[in-house]
Every structure is written in structure tokens, then in C-alpha cells.
Design a protein around this motif. Structure first.
Motif, PDB file in Angstrom:
ATOM      1  N   MET A   1       9.461 -24.715  31.166  1.00 36.00           N
ATOM      2  CA  MET A   1       8.974 -23.462  30.581  1.00 36.00           C
ATOM      3  C   MET A   1       7.805 -22.915  31.417  1.00 36.00           C
ATOM      4  SD  MET A   1       8.002 -22.796  26.601  1.00 36.00           S
ATOM      5  CE  MET A   1       6.342 -23.473  26.598  1.00 36.00           C
ATOM      6  N   THR A   2       7.846 -21.621  31.750  1.00 40.75           N
ATOM      7  CA  THR A   2       6.752 -21.030  32.521  1.00 40.75           C
ATOM      8  C   THR A   2       5.524 -20.909  31.618  1.00 40.75           C
ATOM      9  OG1 THR A   2       8.453 -19.643  33.468  1.00 40.75           O
ATOM     10  CG2 THR A   2       6.183 -19.112  34.057  1.00 40.75           C
ATOM     11  N   LYS A   3       4.392 -21.288  32.165  1.00 38.67           N
ATOM     12  CA  LYS A   3       3.169 -21.173  31.358  1.00 38.67           C
ATOM     13  C   LYS A   3       2.739 -19.705  31.264  1.00 38.67           C
ATOM     14  CE  LYS A   3       1.219 -25.704  32.182  1.00 38.67           C
ATOM     15  NZ  LYS A   3       0.025 -26.479  32.467  1.00 38.67           N
ATOM     16  N   LEU A   4       2.157 -19.353  30.130  1.00 41.87           N
ATOM     17  CA  LEU A   4       1.564 -18.026  29.989  1.00 41.87           C
ATOM     18  C   LEU A   4       0.249 -18.004  30.757  1.00 41.87           C
ATOM     19  CD1 LEU A   4       2.246 -17.665  26.163  1.00 41.87           C
ATOM     20  CD2 LEU A   4       3.374 -16.372  27.978  1.00 41.87           C
ATOM     21  N   LYS A   5      -0.110 -16.816  31.224  1.00 40.33           N
ATOM     22  CA  LYS A   5      -1.351 -16.692  32.006  1.00 40.33           C
ATOM     23  C   LYS A   5      -2.468 -16.190  31.100  1.00 40.33           C
ATOM     24  CE  LYS A   5       0.794 -16.422  36.455  1.00 40.33           C
ATOM     25  NZ  LYS A   5       2.030 -16.978  35.878  1.00 40.33           N
ATOM     26  N   TRP A   6      -3.597 -16.866  31.248  1.00 36.97           N
ATOM     27  CA  TRP A   6      -4.714 -16.605  30.326  1.00 36.97           C
ATOM     28  C   TRP A   6      -5.969 -16.235  31.114  1.00 36.97           C
ATOM     29  CZ3 TRP A   6      -8.794 -20.519  29.139  1.00 36.97           C
ATOM     30  CH2 TRP A   6      -9.669 -20.082  28.142  1.00 36.97           C
ATOM     31  N   GLY A   7      -6.683 -15.244  30.607  1.00 35.22           N
ATOM     32  CA  GLY A   7      -7.952 -14.849  31.213  1.00 35.22           C
ATOM     33  C   GLY A   7      -9.051 -14.824  30.178  1.00 35.22           C
ATOM     34  N   MET A   8     -10.288 -14.996  30.645  1.00 38.31           N
ATOM     35  CA  MET A   8     -11.400 -15.092  29.703  1.00 38.31           C
ATOM     36  C   MET A   8     -12.563 -14.215  30.160  1.00 38.31           C
ATOM     37  SD  MET A   8     -13.097 -18.615  28.500  1.00 38.31           S
ATOM     38  CE  MET A   8     -14.044 -18.664  27.003  1.00 38.31           C
ATOM     39  N   ILE A   9     -13.186 -13.551  29.207  1.00 43.05           N
ATOM     40  CA  ILE A   9     -14.391 -12.768  29.498  1.00 43.05           C
ATOM     41  C   ILE A   9     -15.526 -13.370  28.674  1.00 43.05           C
ATOM     42  CG2 ILE A   9     -15.435 -10.478  29.423  1.00 43.05           C
ATOM     43  CD1 ILE A   9     -12.474  -9.434  29.484  1.00 43.05           C
ATOM     44  N   GLY A  10     -16.615 -13.713  29.340  1.00 39.58           N
ATOM     45  CA  GLY A  10     -17.685 -14.458  28.673  1.00 39.58           C
ATOM     46  C   GLY A  10     -17.313 -15.941  28.619  1.00 39.58           C
ATOM     47  N   GLY A  11     -18.074 -16.681  27.817  1.00 36.57           N
ATOM     48  CA  GLY A  11     -17.790 -18.121  27.718  1.00 36.57           C
ATOM     49  C   GLY A  11     -18.170 -18.865  28.982  1.00 36.57           C
ATOM     50  N   GLY A  12     -19.179 -18.358  29.686  1.00 42.67           N
ATOM     51  CA  GLY A  12     -19.613 -18.968  30.937  1.00 42.67           C
ATOM     52  C   GLY A  12     -20.239 -20.343  30.745  1.00 42.67           C
TER      53      GLY A  12
ATOM     54  N   ALA B   1      -4.873 -26.965  25.803  1.00 41.18           N
ATOM     55  CA  ALA B   1      -4.517 -28.248  25.177  1.00 41.18           C
ATOM     56  C   ALA B   1      -3.024 -28.549  25.171  1.00 41.18           C
ATOM     57  CB  ALA B   1      -5.039 -28.280  23.727  1.00 41.18           C
ATOM     58  N   ASP B   2      -2.198 -27.527  25.047  1.00 41.12           N
ATOM     59  CA  ASP B   2      -0.774 -27.783  24.807  1.00 41.12           C
ATOM     60  C   ASP B   2       0.124 -27.419  25.976  1.00 41.12           C
ATOM     61  OD1 ASP B   2      -0.626 -28.598  21.848  1.00 41.12           O
ATOM     62  OD2 ASP B   2      -2.000 -26.900  21.886  1.00 41.12           O
ATOM     63  N   GLY B   3      -0.481 -27.049  27.108  1.00 36.53           N
ATOM     64  CA  GLY B   3       0.346 -26.710  28.265  1.00 36.53           C
ATOM     65  C   GLY B   3       1.077 -25.386  28.124  1.00 36.53           C
ATOM     66  N   ARG B   4       0.656 -24.574  27.148  1.00 38.55           N
ATOM     67  CA  ARG B   4       1.335 -23.274  26.972  1.00 38.55           C
ATOM     68  C   ARG B   4       0.692 -22.194  27.844  1.00 38.55           C
ATOM     69  NH1 ARG B   4       3.602 -23.007  21.544  1.00 38.55           N
ATOM     70  NH2 ARG B   4       4.655 -21.116  22.237  1.00 38.55           N
ATOM     71  N   PHE B   5      -0.605 -22.374  28.166  1.00 40.36           N
ATOM     72  CA  PHE B   5      -1.342 -21.399  28.982  1.00 40.36           C
ATOM     73  C   PHE B   5      -1.908 -22.063  30.231  1.00 40.36           C
ATOM     74  CE2 PHE B   5      -1.806 -19.646  24.677  1.00 40.36           C
ATOM     75  CZ  PHE B   5      -1.541 -18.297  24.881  1.00 40.36           C
ATOM     76  N   GLU B   6      -2.052 -21.287  31.277  1.00 37.16           N
ATOM     77  CA  GLU B   6      -2.874 -21.717  32.417  1.00 37.16           C
ATOM     78  C   GLU B   6      -3.989 -20.689  32.591  1.00 37.16           C
ATOM     79  OE1 GLU B   6      -1.253 -20.890  36.473  1.00 37.16           O
ATOM     80  OE2 GLU B   6       0.614 -20.630  35.346  1.00 37.16           O
TER      81      GLU B   6
ATOM     82  N   VAL C   1      -2.367 -11.277  33.490  1.00 39.03           N
ATOM     83  CA  VAL C   1      -2.563 -12.235  32.391  1.00 39.03           C
ATOM     84  C   VAL C   1      -1.818 -11.784  31.128  1.00 39.03           C
ATOM     85  CG1 VAL C   1      -4.723 -13.326  33.129  1.00 39.03           C
ATOM     86  CG2 VAL C   1      -4.808 -11.154  31.876  1.00 39.03           C
ATOM     87  N   ASP C   2      -1.300 -12.758  30.391  1.00 38.16           N
ATOM     88  CA  ASP C   2      -0.588 -12.471  29.140  1.00 38.16           C
ATOM     89  C   ASP C   2      -1.550 -12.355  27.971  1.00 38.16           C
ATOM     90  OD1 ASP C   2       2.311 -12.871  30.010  1.00 38.16           O
ATOM     91  OD2 ASP C   2       1.364 -14.710  30.731  1.00 38.16           O
ATOM     92  N   LEU C   3      -2.737 -12.924  28.128  1.00 40.13           N
ATOM     93  CA  LEU C   3      -3.709 -12.949  27.022  1.00 40.13           C
ATOM     94  C   LEU C   3      -5.120 -12.950  27.596  1.00 40.13           C
ATOM     95  CD1 LEU C   3      -4.456 -13.462  23.980  1.00 40.13           C
ATOM     96  CD2 LEU C   3      -4.415 -15.899  24.536  1.00 40.13           C
TER      97      LEU C   3
ATOM     98  N   ALA D   1       3.417 -16.112  19.201  1.00 42.88           N
ATOM     99  CA  ALA D   1       3.485 -14.661  18.946  1.00 42.88           C
ATOM    100  C   ALA D   1       3.827 -13.893  20.219  1.00 42.88           C
ATOM    101  CB  ALA D   1       2.163 -14.174  18.354  1.00 42.88           C
ATOM    102  N   ILE D   2       3.229 -14.291  21.338  1.00 41.97           N
ATOM    103  CA  ILE D   2       3.513 -13.610  22.608  1.00 41.97           C
ATOM    104  C   ILE D   2       4.981 -13.832  22.988  1.00 41.97           C
ATOM    105  CG2 ILE D   2       2.988 -13.615  25.100  1.00 41.97           C
ATOM    106  CD1 ILE D   2       0.052 -14.337  24.263  1.00 41.97           C
ATOM    107  N   SER D   3       5.511 -14.997  22.605  1.00 46.83           N
ATOM    108  CA  SER D   3       6.910 -15.304  22.914  1.00 46.83           C
ATOM    109  C   SER D   3       7.858 -14.742  21.855  1.00 46.83           C
ATOM    110  CB  SER D   3       7.103 -16.819  23.021  1.00 46.83           C
ATOM    111  OG  SER D   3       6.128 -17.378  23.868  1.00 46.83           O
TER     112      SER D   3
END
Ligand code: NAI
Length: 377
Positions: free
Chosen positions: A1-12, A27-32, A77-79, A333-335
Motif C-alpha cells: 500500500m502506498t503511504k499517504l504524504k503528510w506535512g506539518m506546520i508548527g510543532g517544531g 505509528a501505523d505506517g499509513r503516512f510518511e 501532501v495528502d494531509l 477518511a482520505i481513502s
């Protein structure tokens, strides 16, 4: 399964909530983790992003740069998670939804009710997911509590009593500490201190487990440390649309209480109790019967609680895995498999309306107010 792509703003680096998001999302290998604008200092954010494994061209200096950069990529990014201070949530969340991205925004979603209503509309128009990180609602035993209420196992809900009261701002000699002070400064925190910071988690939880909305409220606010402009203690009485009575106490001066978040839901045929400091147990008492402890991971749980229990019975699961459950629901939900437990922009604006109406009520000596946002009255 292709991982979803994740981006973050803040949380430095060094932020409070950033690590829980990284642990949860991955944690679950669903996002990178593919992109980030992690810090208010562009160079610091870029350097930290690369240390976390983000490619140099996706380690952005600020969110505007990230939006422009990601928009034009085929592998965008997907999220996007927004984990910056409160006053920036509205403009970042709005811009990314309008740019066609799914968003997970930290609470409180906005600073005002009007902004909250706008996010609800923008999210609906964009057809993208706008989730809000009421992560306590994703503990397996909280999902179990909600499922039990929905299945009629405690009968019609009569009463909800909840607290989110800690003592970590109770030292008057530390009140000028810059990390504490801003929370009670209207210029930085908005119209409310403790209720907007912690109380809204408890109010969201009341609606979540009782499967109902908070309709009206009456509030008593106090600044027990005299130099504070905003409240550090609040008692909020409320009523739910289905008739249930609600009591909520939130405080930051309750010395000796640590995290201090718990909830009891009393129905016509039973009662439930959950506490964030013992999150793996749900206490259940049927009317006329003995009190039982329902454990995360045991057999016979409701489907949602079973699905979100990760490790075997009696092994603790804590806060980062509750956040991971939010990311699980988001990946589903994204899937295309929408999870109705996922807190969304409607929950976000309901919280803002509760905050504004609690402030107004407290100013009017506890007058009862409609707690709902105008768009849902
Ligand atoms: P913090 O002050 O510890 O960290 C904020 C981070 O955001 C820092 O790394 C800072 O450099 C970065 N930042 C600030 N402005 C930025 C910008 N314009 N662009 C990119 N990065 C920026 O704050 P904390 O405690 O982590 O809180 C962040 C948010 O998370 C708040 O809205 C807070 O209410 C929420 N929160 C939610 C919790 C929950 O249980 N859901 C728990 C703790 C915080």
C-alpha cells in the motif's frame, strides 16, 4: 500500500504538541512525513525538518512557502497538520483548505465564532476533510463509552459531570513566567484563558460520549491570581439538546491535580466513568448492580474500541496512541471510508461558540445563554 504524504506546520523542536503528532502520524505506517514548515524561525524549522528526514526542497521556511511549493507538486501532501499557536490557525487552515488540501487543525480551531463558521463553509465548499484535534475522543475506552451510550446500555443520559482541572499554573510567584503569562493575556489568548485552553476538551467530550450537542450554558469565571486578566478557574453548567444536565469544572490552580481530565455520564439504567490518567479502563455500573472495570483490549468491546486498541490487554496505551487513532481515522477518511468519530470543523466552531457564550454569561452574573453557533441554531 502506498503511504499517504503528510506535512506539518508548527510543532517544531521543543514544542509541546509536535512530538505527539509525529509519533501519532507515523505509528501505523499509513503516512510518511514529506513536508514541513515547523518553526516560526525559518532557518531553525528547515534544519529541524531535514533532521527528521524531510527532503531539502520540502523543508520550508514558512507556511506560505509550503502552500506554494506543495500546490504545484504532483506528489503533494495528502494531509497538513496545523500545530502552531492559536492565533494563526484560522488563516493557515483556510488557505490550505482553499488550496485543496485535507487539514488537521489543533484546537481551538479559530479565535472567534465568525472565523469558525467561515472554516465550516470553506471546508464544505472545498470538499476536503477539516479535522480538529480533540484527541481525547480517540482513546479506545472513550469510543467504548460512546458506543455503549449509543447502544442504549446506560439508557437515556440524564447527567454529565466533567472536569479538566490541573494545578500547574497555581504558583502565584511563577505567574509572570512568559510560558504561563500569555495564556491569561487577552492579546495572546483571546477572550478566555482556562476554559478555551482545557475546558473545551471537556465540553467536546461531553457531547461526544453523550452523542448530543450542548445547547445552553451558564458560567462562573474567576481569576484567582489577581494579576490575571483572564480566568484561571471556571464552573460551567450546561444543558444538552436531548435534555441531559451538564456540569463542567476547569481550573489551572487546582494544586495537586495533574492532568485532571475526567468525565462521568449517568443514564437511566447505568453510569460510566473515564479518566485520562487511567485511560485504559472504563468504569461501568448498571443500576442496582456491581461496578465493573472494562479494559482496553479485552474481548467483547464495541467495534470502534476494538479497532483502536493496539497492544494487548493490560499494556498501557497513552496519549500519542490516542493521537495515532485520529490519524488512523484520517487515513481511512482520505481513502474514502469516513469515520464518524473524527472531530471536525463543526466541533471546532461549536467550541468557539461555547467559549464566547461562557464569557458573556460570566460577565452577566451567570445568565443562561444559547451555547450554539448562530449557523446551528
Ligand atoms: P508551543 O509554543 O510549544 O510550540 C509552537 C510551535 O509552533 C513552535 O515550534 C513554534 O516555533 C511553531 N510556530 C509558531 N508560529 C509558527 C508559524 N507561523 N509557522 C510555523 N511554525 C510556527 O505550542 P504547543 O503547546 O505545542 O501548542 C500548539 C498548538 O497545539 C496550540 O494551538 C495548542 O492549543 C495546541 N495543543 C493541543 C493539545 C491537545 O491536546 N490537542 C495539547 C497541547 C497543545
Amino acid at each position: 500500500m502506498t503511504k499517504l504524504k503528510w506535512g506539518m506546520i508548527g510543532g517544531g523542536e521543543g514544542s509541546q504538541i509536535g512530538p505527539a503528532h509525529r509519533l501519532g502520524a507515523l505509528a501505523d505506517g499509513r503516512f510518511e512525513m514529506a513536508a514541513g514548515a515547523l518553526d516560526h524561525r525559518p532557518d531553525v524549522g528547515k534544519e529541524y525538518a531535514q533532521r527528521l528526514g524531510i527532503a531539502e526542497d520540502r523543508a520550508y521556511g514558512d507556511w506560505q512557502e509550503m502552500l506554494a511549493g506543495e500546490k504545484v507538486r504532483a506528489d503533494r501532501v495528502d494531509l497538513v497538520t496545523v500545530a502552531t499557536p492559536n492565533s494563526t490557525h484560522f488563516e493557515i487552515t483556510k488557505a490550505f483548505l482553499e488550496g485543496g488540501f485535507n487539514v488537521l487543525c489543533e484546537k481551538p480551531m479559530t479565535m472567534t465564532v465568525e472565523e469558525g463558521e467561515e472554516i465550516v463553509k470553506v471546508a464544505a465548499k472545498s470538499d476536503k476533510i477539516c479535522a480538529v484535534n480533540y484527541c481525547y475522543s480517540a482513546y479506545p475506552m472513550v469510543r467504548q463509552a460512546r458506543a455503549m451510550v449509543r447502544a442504549g446500555e446506560i439508557g437515556k443520559v440524564r447527567l454529565v459531570v466533567t472536569n479538566f482541572s490541573h494545578g500547574h499554573h497555581g504558583d502565584a510567584t511563577d505567574a509572570d513566567n512568559p510560558r504561563v503569562r500569555w495564556r491569561y493575556d487577552p492579546a495572546m489568548a483571546g477572550v478566555s484563558g482556562q476554559f478555551a485552553d482545557c475546558g473545551i476538551h471537556a465540553m467536546h467530550m461531553a457531547g461526544f460520549i453523550a452523542d448530543d450537542e450542548v445547547k445552553s450554558l451558564s458560567a462562573d469565571f474567576a481569576s484567582t491570581i489577581a494579576s490575571r486578566e483572564l480566568e484561571d478557574d471556571a464552573m460551567v453548567n450546561f444543558r444538552m439538546s436531548g435534555g441531559a444536565v451538564g456540569r463542567l469544572w476547569t481550573s489551572s490552580v487546582a494544586i495537586g491535580r495533574q492532568h485532571g481530565f475526567d468525565i462521568q455520564v449517568f443514564g437511566e439504567t447505568g453510569g460510566l466513568r473515564w479518566a485520562s490518567e487511567q485511560p485504559n479502563q472504563l468504569i461501568y455500573t448498571p443500576v442496582g448492580g456491581r461496578t465493573q472495570i472494562i479494559e482496553k483490549g479485552e474481548g467483547g468491546l464495541h467495534e470502534d474500541a476494538q479497532r483502536l486498541s493496539r497492544v494487548a490487554i493490560a499494556h498501557p496505551e497513552g496519549f500519542p496512541l490516542a493521537v495515532a487513532n485520529i490519524y488512523c481515522d484520517l487515513a481511512d477518511a482520505i481513502s474514502g471510508e469516513l469515520r464518524d468519530g473524527l472531530p471536525n470543523a463543526v466541533d471546532g466552531v461549536r467550541s468557539m461558540a461555547a467559549v464566547y457564550n461562557a464569557v458573556a454569561s460570566a460577565k452577566e452574573g451567570g445568565m443562561w445563554m444559547d451555547a450554539r453557533p448562530p449557523m446551528f441554531r
